[in-house]
Enzyme design. Structure first.
Site, PDB file in Angstrom:
ATOM      1  N   ASP A 177      -4.958 -14.957   5.857  1.00  0.00           N
ATOM      2  CA  ASP A 177      -5.208 -13.517   5.855  1.00  0.00           C
ATOM      3  C   ASP A 177      -4.078 -12.818   6.593  1.00  0.00           C
ATOM      4  O   ASP A 177      -3.622 -13.277   7.653  1.00  0.00           O
ATOM      5  CB  ASP A 177      -6.541 -13.220   6.549  1.00  0.00           C
ATOM      6  CG  ASP A 177      -6.942 -11.762   6.401  1.00  0.00           C
ATOM      7  OD1 ASP A 177      -7.341 -11.375   5.283  1.00  0.00           O
ATOM      8  OD2 ASP A 177      -6.836 -11.019   7.396  1.00  0.00           O
ATOM      9  N   ASN A 185       0.337  -0.051   4.233  1.00  0.00           N
ATOM     10  CA  ASN A 185      -0.082   0.929   3.229  1.00  0.00           C
ATOM     11  C   ASN A 185      -0.267   2.313   3.850  1.00  0.00           C
ATOM     12  O   ASN A 185       0.146   3.328   3.267  1.00  0.00           O
ATOM     13  CB  ASN A 185      -1.378   0.489   2.562  1.00  0.00           C
ATOM     14  CG  ASN A 185      -1.184  -0.678   1.601  1.00  0.00           C
ATOM     15  OD1 ASN A 185      -0.143  -0.806   0.968  1.00  0.00           O
ATOM     16  ND2 ASN A 185      -2.192  -1.523   1.496  1.00  0.00           N
ATOM     17  N   ASP A 194       2.936  -3.132  -1.841  1.00  0.00           N
ATOM     18  CA  ASP A 194       3.104  -4.095  -2.936  1.00  0.00           C
ATOM     19  C   ASP A 194       4.366  -4.922  -2.735  1.00  0.00           C
ATOM     20  O   ASP A 194       4.378  -6.136  -2.986  1.00  0.00           O
ATOM     21  CB  ASP A 194       3.178  -3.363  -4.279  1.00  0.00           C
ATOM     22  CG  ASP A 194       1.822  -2.825  -4.720  1.00  0.00           C
ATOM     23  OD1 ASP A 194       0.813  -3.192  -4.094  1.00  0.00           O
ATOM     24  OD2 ASP A 194       1.789  -2.031  -5.681  1.00  0.00           O
ATOM     25  N   ASP A 220      -5.050  -8.880   0.386  1.00  0.00           N
ATOM     26  CA  ASP A 220      -4.056  -9.425   1.316  1.00  0.00           C
ATOM     27  C   ASP A 220      -4.461 -10.830   1.764  1.00  0.00           C
ATOM     28  O   ASP A 220      -4.184 -11.242   2.885  1.00  0.00           O
ATOM     29  CB  ASP A 220      -3.867  -8.508   2.528  1.00  0.00           C
ATOM     30  CG  ASP A 220      -5.154  -8.271   3.301  1.00  0.00           C
ATOM     31  OD1 ASP A 220      -6.205  -8.783   2.869  1.00  0.00           O
ATOM     32  OD2 ASP A 220      -5.117  -7.589   4.340  1.00  0.00           O
TER      33      ASP A 220
END
Length: 303
Positions: A177, A185, A194, A220
């Site tokens: 993770d 973001n 991205d 993610d």
């Protein structure tokens, strides 16, 4: 059939290339469409061995087919007969589909071969095969990173469990993770997010072994399978993954680290299921997060 003249007239009016061969594999009759298809004059084929229309590497094998055809006296319909390469006079090979029928002339057995150029069919068949393979690959590939997706990961893990049950090899699974990925973001926008996912995915794959399976299973979240890797081996690999990702994220100014949970599967038991393995790896990962993130933590399957 009365005589060869009747047979000759018959094969000349049918809409396919056709030729008649005897038990020795000699061409005794041939129609105009067959001479055109193979690029020969009529005189070149009449009395010639059927071998001249076949690739050299199958001629001896094909003689056995001819003998078997005459012995069994079973016809072969178009589409369910022979499909192989024919050879034209100029040496070009092409795919042909052949229907075979038995006929007797004055009590002598012959075979009539009706021949169609199957090149277009073969090309269409190959195109469909490529399209199906492409669709299958797309269905198992993450569109953004090019890694395997969640569906592919579950299939691979199922296969590894089956191999563990069969005693073929052990494996280790890791869930990865990205810590604080949301900040990318929120700070730089989703396009930059991205790009970060693509860069991190490449870093994870590059740090793993060639035999390891790497997938993106969520926004993610990544997962890896390390076949034949002990827990220690997997920890070494994943430490390399963690360091590689930290390097590339620092280079780009992304404040991201990895929390990794590991589940080693060394012996098979009823608890070796996809859900149970992922549950153990997930719990190990979140224990690491609670202890400060940017950690590799391992868990054990219950006995």
């Amino acid at each position: 059939m009365k005589d060869e003249r009747d047979l000759s007239e018959l094969i000349e009016i049918i809409p396919d290339a056709a030729l008649v061969v005897n038990k020795d594999g000699k061409i005794v009759l041939v129609n105009r469409l067959a001479t055109t298809l193979f690029g020969y004059e009529h005189a070149d084929l009449h009395g010639a061995s059927l071998d001249i229309l076949l690739p050299e590497n199958i001629r001896s094998h094909h003689q056995n087919h001819v003998a078997h055809f005459f012995d069994t006296e079973q016809n072969r319909p178009m589409g369910r007969g022979f499909r192989f390469l024919g050879v034209r006079k100029n040496g070009d090979s092409f795919h042909v589909d052949i229907m075979l029928s038995h006929v007797r002339v004055k009590h002598e057995p012959y075979a009539i071969a009706f021949i169609r150029d199957a090149t277009q069919f073969k090309q269409t068949e190959e195109k469909i095969r490529r399209e199906l393979e492409s669709e299958r690959k797309q269905a198992l590939t993450d569109y953004l990173t090019g890694l395997a997706n969640r569906r592919a990961f579950y299939q691979e893990l199922d296969d590894d469990i089956a191999e563990l049950r069969a005693g073929l090899h052990t494996f280790t699974v890791a869930l990865i993770d990205l810590d604080d990925f949301k900040l990318i973001n929120d700070t730089y926008g989703h396009d930059e997010g991205d790009r970060a996912l693509q860069t991190i995915a490449n870093a994870i794959k590059d740090a793993c072994r060639g035999s390891d399976f790497v997938a993106r299973i969520g926004g993610d979240e990544f997962a890896t399978i390390h076949p034949s890797a002990s827990l220690s081996d997997a920890e070494t690999i994943l430490q390399r993954v963690r360091e590689r990702v930290l390097l590339v994220t620092e280079q780009h100014g992304w404040q991201v680290s990895l929390s990794i949970g590991i589940c080693h599967c060394g012996t098979y038991s009823d608890n070796c299921t996809v859900d149970q393995i992922l549950r153990v790896a997930d719990q190990a990962m979140y224990i690491g997060k609670r202890r400060g993130k940017n950690r590799i933590n391992s868990g054990l399957l219950p006995n």
